[in-house]
Enzyme design. Structure first.
Site, short mmCIF file in Angstrom:
data_model
loop_
_atom_site.label_atom_id
_atom_site.label_comp_id
_atom_site.label_asym_id
_atom_site.label_seq_id
_atom_site.Cartn_x
_atom_site.Cartn_y
_atom_site.Cartn_z
N ASP A 5 0.83 -1.20 0.00
CA ASP A 5 0.00 0.00 0.00
C ASP A 5 0.88 1.26 0.00
O ASP A 5 0.63 2.21 0.74
CB ASP A 5 -0.94 -0.04 1.22
CG ASP A 5 -2.00 1.05 1.21
OD1 ASP A 5 -2.27 1.61 0.14
OD2 ASP A 5 -2.54 1.35 2.29
N HIS A 30 -2.89 0.84 11.72
CA HIS A 30 -2.67 -0.57 11.45
C HIS A 30 -1.18 -0.86 11.27
O HIS A 30 -0.38 0.06 11.07
CB HIS A 30 -3.41 -1.00 10.18
CG HIS A 30 -3.28 0.02 9.06
ND1 HIS A 30 -4.28 0.91 8.77
CD2 HIS A 30 -2.26 0.33 8.22
CE1 HIS A 30 -3.90 1.70 7.78
NE2 HIS A 30 -2.67 1.37 7.43
N GLN A 36 -3.10 -5.58 6.41
CA GLN A 36 -2.95 -4.43 7.31
C GLN A 36 -3.89 -4.65 8.50
O GLN A 36 -5.11 -4.51 8.37
CB GLN A 36 -3.30 -3.12 6.59
CG GLN A 36 -2.23 -2.66 5.61
CD GLN A 36 -2.74 -1.63 4.62
OE1 GLN A 36 -3.72 -1.86 3.92
NE2 GLN A 36 -2.07 -0.48 4.54
N ARG A 89 2.73 13.06 9.92
CA ARG A 89 1.42 12.94 9.27
C ARG A 89 0.70 11.74 9.87
O ARG A 89 1.13 10.60 9.72
CB ARG A 89 1.61 12.75 7.77
CG ARG A 89 0.32 12.45 6.99
CD ARG A 89 0.68 12.09 5.56
NE ARG A 89 -0.45 11.82 4.70
CZ ARG A 89 -1.07 10.64 4.61
NH1 ARG A 89 -0.69 9.63 5.36
NH2 ARG A 89 -2.05 10.47 3.75
N ASP A 123 -1.52 9.17 9.74
CA ASP A 123 -2.22 8.49 8.64
C ASP A 123 -3.54 7.88 9.11
O ASP A 123 -3.60 7.24 10.16
CB ASP A 123 -1.31 7.38 8.09
CG ASP A 123 -1.98 6.58 6.99
OD1 ASP A 123 -2.29 7.19 5.95
OD2 ASP A 123 -2.18 5.37 7.18
N GLU A 132 -4.35 13.33 8.91
CA GLU A 132 -4.86 12.91 7.60
C GLU A 132 -6.26 12.32 7.83
O GLU A 132 -6.42 11.13 8.06
CB GLU A 132 -3.95 11.88 6.93
CG GLU A 132 -4.33 11.66 5.47
CD GLU A 132 -4.90 10.28 5.14
OE1 GLU A 132 -5.41 10.12 4.03
OE2 GLU A 132 -4.85 9.36 5.98
N ASP A 166 -3.22 9.97 -3.27
CA ASP A 166 -4.43 9.15 -3.27
C ASP A 166 -5.37 9.54 -4.40
O ASP A 166 -5.20 10.58 -5.05
CB ASP A 166 -5.15 9.29 -1.92
CG ASP A 166 -4.56 8.35 -0.87
OD1 ASP A 166 -4.12 7.24 -1.24
OD2 ASP A 166 -4.54 8.73 0.32
N ARG A 212 -4.07 3.93 -8.37
CA ARG A 212 -3.50 5.18 -7.82
C ARG A 212 -2.05 5.34 -8.28
O ARG A 212 -1.51 6.45 -8.27
CB ARG A 212 -3.56 5.16 -6.29
CG ARG A 212 -4.97 5.27 -5.74
CD ARG A 212 -4.99 5.20 -4.23
NE ARG A 212 -4.51 3.91 -3.73
CZ ARG A 212 -4.33 3.62 -2.44
NH1 ARG A 212 -4.57 4.53 -1.52
NH2 ARG A 212 -3.91 2.44 -2.06
#
Ligand code: GLC
Length: 633
Positions: A131, A174, A240, A270, A272, A314, A384, A503
């Protein structure tokens, strides 16, 4: 608060001035810490004392240079709100292969005006598909192919010396299923089983799933995965594993990670997928109040060690849920300093597609003011996809339906709509809700994509979009590749593990040759780069673009529907942004600029004299050219 023996010993060994600094910080932020853990856990005093110990350890280990940085930032608490802040975000490997390579390629960034650099996840991820690094298997070390912790600390020092603040991800919802914690949990270790959300059968998962939205309905349907005959909470991919933040041991683990990264010289973390941290039956398990208490606990801990390090939330959530991430109510001034302005991004694209600012004005003007100590990251594109977060009640207030408008935007940006200039790809078609998110670079979504459907319009729209977000207040962040008008990576699907996740189309690799194209006069790269760099340069000199100057969106009915007019009032003067989101000339009554007075009014982006458009005729009408972006001061 009772200090642990370890904390007392650590402080006793410090020189007196350092010890006093820590004690003063404890007076300042200790109450925040205790208050936060009291809202979360049954033995708050123990948790608070353990967090202070982590902070004291980090404080004792922090380098002199970083202690100096802390003092500097405390003297300039608005450093990240200033108009010279301009951001860039990239994957280290895709930009320059390694951390060292990145350090050797900073001219490209400083020429763009960058003072803030978000390096996408760089801690050791699981092997194979991860990811984009958001499946971390070891928080204590850097991805091997990028370099070492020492390289990261060295790069942070280099960035600091060039006036650039390093930003990295803290992935806290995660971990990768290869992480030691998962390995121990799967081996039956009770301590680690309690780090995760594991259920013996489908009963509880089914009850949760009645109200849970799916994040990746295409390639990772559902929010639970069957593992060894049990069901594990996995919001994102099956590899995850979501963490159990109701367990204070998880908080303590992450406090260590925060302090570790701060001591490597990272200035912004950041957070997430922060919205997903806390689960509650009968809800969508996002934006739960405990999320803000967790953030407050981590932030207070971080302040004790490293007040130079800020938090960025985020939270890609609807406008109503967004503000608490910058601190509301009891958490005001105590959670994240920065948050993504997802609504602004979505409405920029919505305005460009529809040629109407009506819905955007209504939605953006309706947001409460940004809290004084906080600010946005504003952006046109990021790594993203774009989810069409159009609020249903905003839409119906303006006579459209949310579902219909979202449908239109997906049709437009996938290029299916007749007359669309866009060449985006559909990401995660949710057959239940009909939602279709969109991937694609800024160029691909504006007309400058692989088949160049409308290059002239594309340049104008790219410039306009960046001029809107740079005028808003906050840190405008440019996504890597967009500064040279990259149409995207045509080979995205052929990379290992990427074929199901489009993405990657807007995460192109950049070579030295790509970067050099910005020097080729007349090339797309040169035109886009110079345009964006120009915006950054002009912005840096405008005090009205300091975050503390409120952003007022004009909603007056007499303003032409194709124009977005924004006002920034500051003691040094007023800036009015006028943005034409259409391909036609649109009228603007001169009286709308009354606040500016009529002496020495300038449009600072083009440097053009607006007199020829009638600016100096108080009763007159200005004709705003197609896609014009005016910053009038
Ligand atoms: C964030 C990231 C996204 C990732 C997800 C799961 O939303 O931006 O790229 O897939 O978190 O970590």
């Amino acid at each position: 608060m009772v200090l642990s023996e370890e904390a007392r010993d650590l402080l006793a060994d410090l020189p007196a001035h350092r010890r006093q600094t820590f004690e003063l910080r404890l007076q300042q932020w200790g109450p925040d810490l205790l208050d936060a853990v009291t809202a979360l856990y049954s033995a708050p005093d123990d948790v608070a004392s353990a967090l202070v110990t982590v902070a004291a350890r980090g404080f004792a280990a922090r380098s002199d240079e970083l202690h100096r940085l802390d003092e500097r930032r405390l003297l300039q608490p608005d450093w990240f709100q200033r108009p010279n802040m301009f951001g860039y975000a990239c994957y280290v490997d895709r930009y320059a292969k390694t951390l060292k390579g990145l350090g050797d390629r900073l001219d490209h960034l400083t020429d763009l005006g960058v003072t803030y650099l978000h390096m996408m996840p760089l801690l050791k991820p699981r092997p194979g598909d991860n990811d984009g690094g958001y499946a971390v298997m070891d928080f204590s070390s850097v991805r091997e192919d990028l370099g070492t912790n020492e390289d990261l600390a060295q790069l942070a020092a280099t960035l600091r010396s060039r006036g650039i603040s390093p930003v990295v991800d803290l992935v806290l919802n995660h971990v990768a299923r290869e992480h030691d914690w998962v390995v121990a949990a799967r081996a039956g270790d009770a301590k680690y089983r309690d780090y995760f959300l594991i259920y013996p059968d489908r009963d509880t998962p089914d009850r949760f799933e009645r109200t849970l939205p799916e994040v990746f309905p295409d390639f990772a349907p559902g929010s639970f995965t069957e593992v060894d005959g049990e069901w594990v909470w996995t919001t994102f991919n099956e590899w995850q594993w979501d963490l159990n933040w109701a367990n204070p041991a998880v908080l303590l683990e992450f406090a260590e990670v925060v302090v570790h990264l701060a001591n490597l010289g990272i200035e912004v973390l950041r957070l997430d997928a922060i919205a997903f941290l806390w689960k509650r039956l009968g809800t969508n398990c996002q934006n739960q109040p405990e999320v803000h208490a967790v953030t407050q606990a981590l932030r207070a801990t971080c302040r004790l060690t490293a007040p130079a390090t800020l938090f960025k939330a985020e939270a890609i959530v609807g406008p109503r849920d967004l503000m608490p991430y910058l601190g509301e109510g009891r958490h005001a001034g105590r959670v994240s300093d920065i948050a993504y302005h997802n609504s602004l991004m979505v409405h920029v694209w919505s305005m460009l597609a529809s040629g109407s600012t009506d819905l955007a004005r209504h939605a953006l003007a309706g947001l409460p003011p940004t809290p004084p100590g906080g600010t946005w990251v504003t952006y046109v594109r990021c790594h993203d996809d774009i989810g069409w977060a159009i609020d249903d009640s905003d839409a119906s207030a303006r006579g459209v339906t949310g579902v219909g408008h979202r449908q239109f935007l997906a049709d437009w940006y996938s290029g299916e709509f007749d007359g669309s200039w866009a060449e985006g790809l559909v990401f995660q078609h949710n057959r239940e809700t009909g939602d279709r998110r969109i991937s694609g670079t800024a160029a691909a979504l504006t007309g400058l994509g692989p088949s160049r459907k409308d290059p002239a319009g594309g340049f104008a729209r790219i410039f306009l979009a960046h001029a809107v977000v740079a005028a808003w207040g906050g840190i405008p962040v440019v996504w890597s590749g967009d500064e040279i008008g990259s149409p995207g990576d045509p080979e995205w699907a052929s990379e290992d593990g990427h074929s199901a996740d489009n993405r990657w189309v807007h995460r192109p690799r950049m070579t030295d040759a790509d970067r050099a194209r910005r020097h080729e006069q007349g090339s797309d790269a040169q035109r886009v780069f110079d345009g964006v760099a120009h915006i950054a340069r002009v912005r840096a000199g405008l005090p009205m673009l300091h975050s503390e100057a409120p952003t007022r969106v004009l909603t007056d009915a007499d303003i032409d529907d194709g124009l977005l007019v924004v006002q920034r009032r500051h003691p040094s003067g007023t800036l009015v942004g006028v943005f034409n989101v259409t391909a036609d000339h649109r009228p603007l009554a001169r009286a709308r600029l009354a606040d500016l007075g009529s002496v020495d009014v300038r449009e600072v982006l083009s440097g053009h004299d607006l007199a020829e458009h009638g600016l100096h005729d108080p009763g007159g009408t200005l004709w705003v050219p197609p896609y014009a972006a005016w910053w009038i001061v």
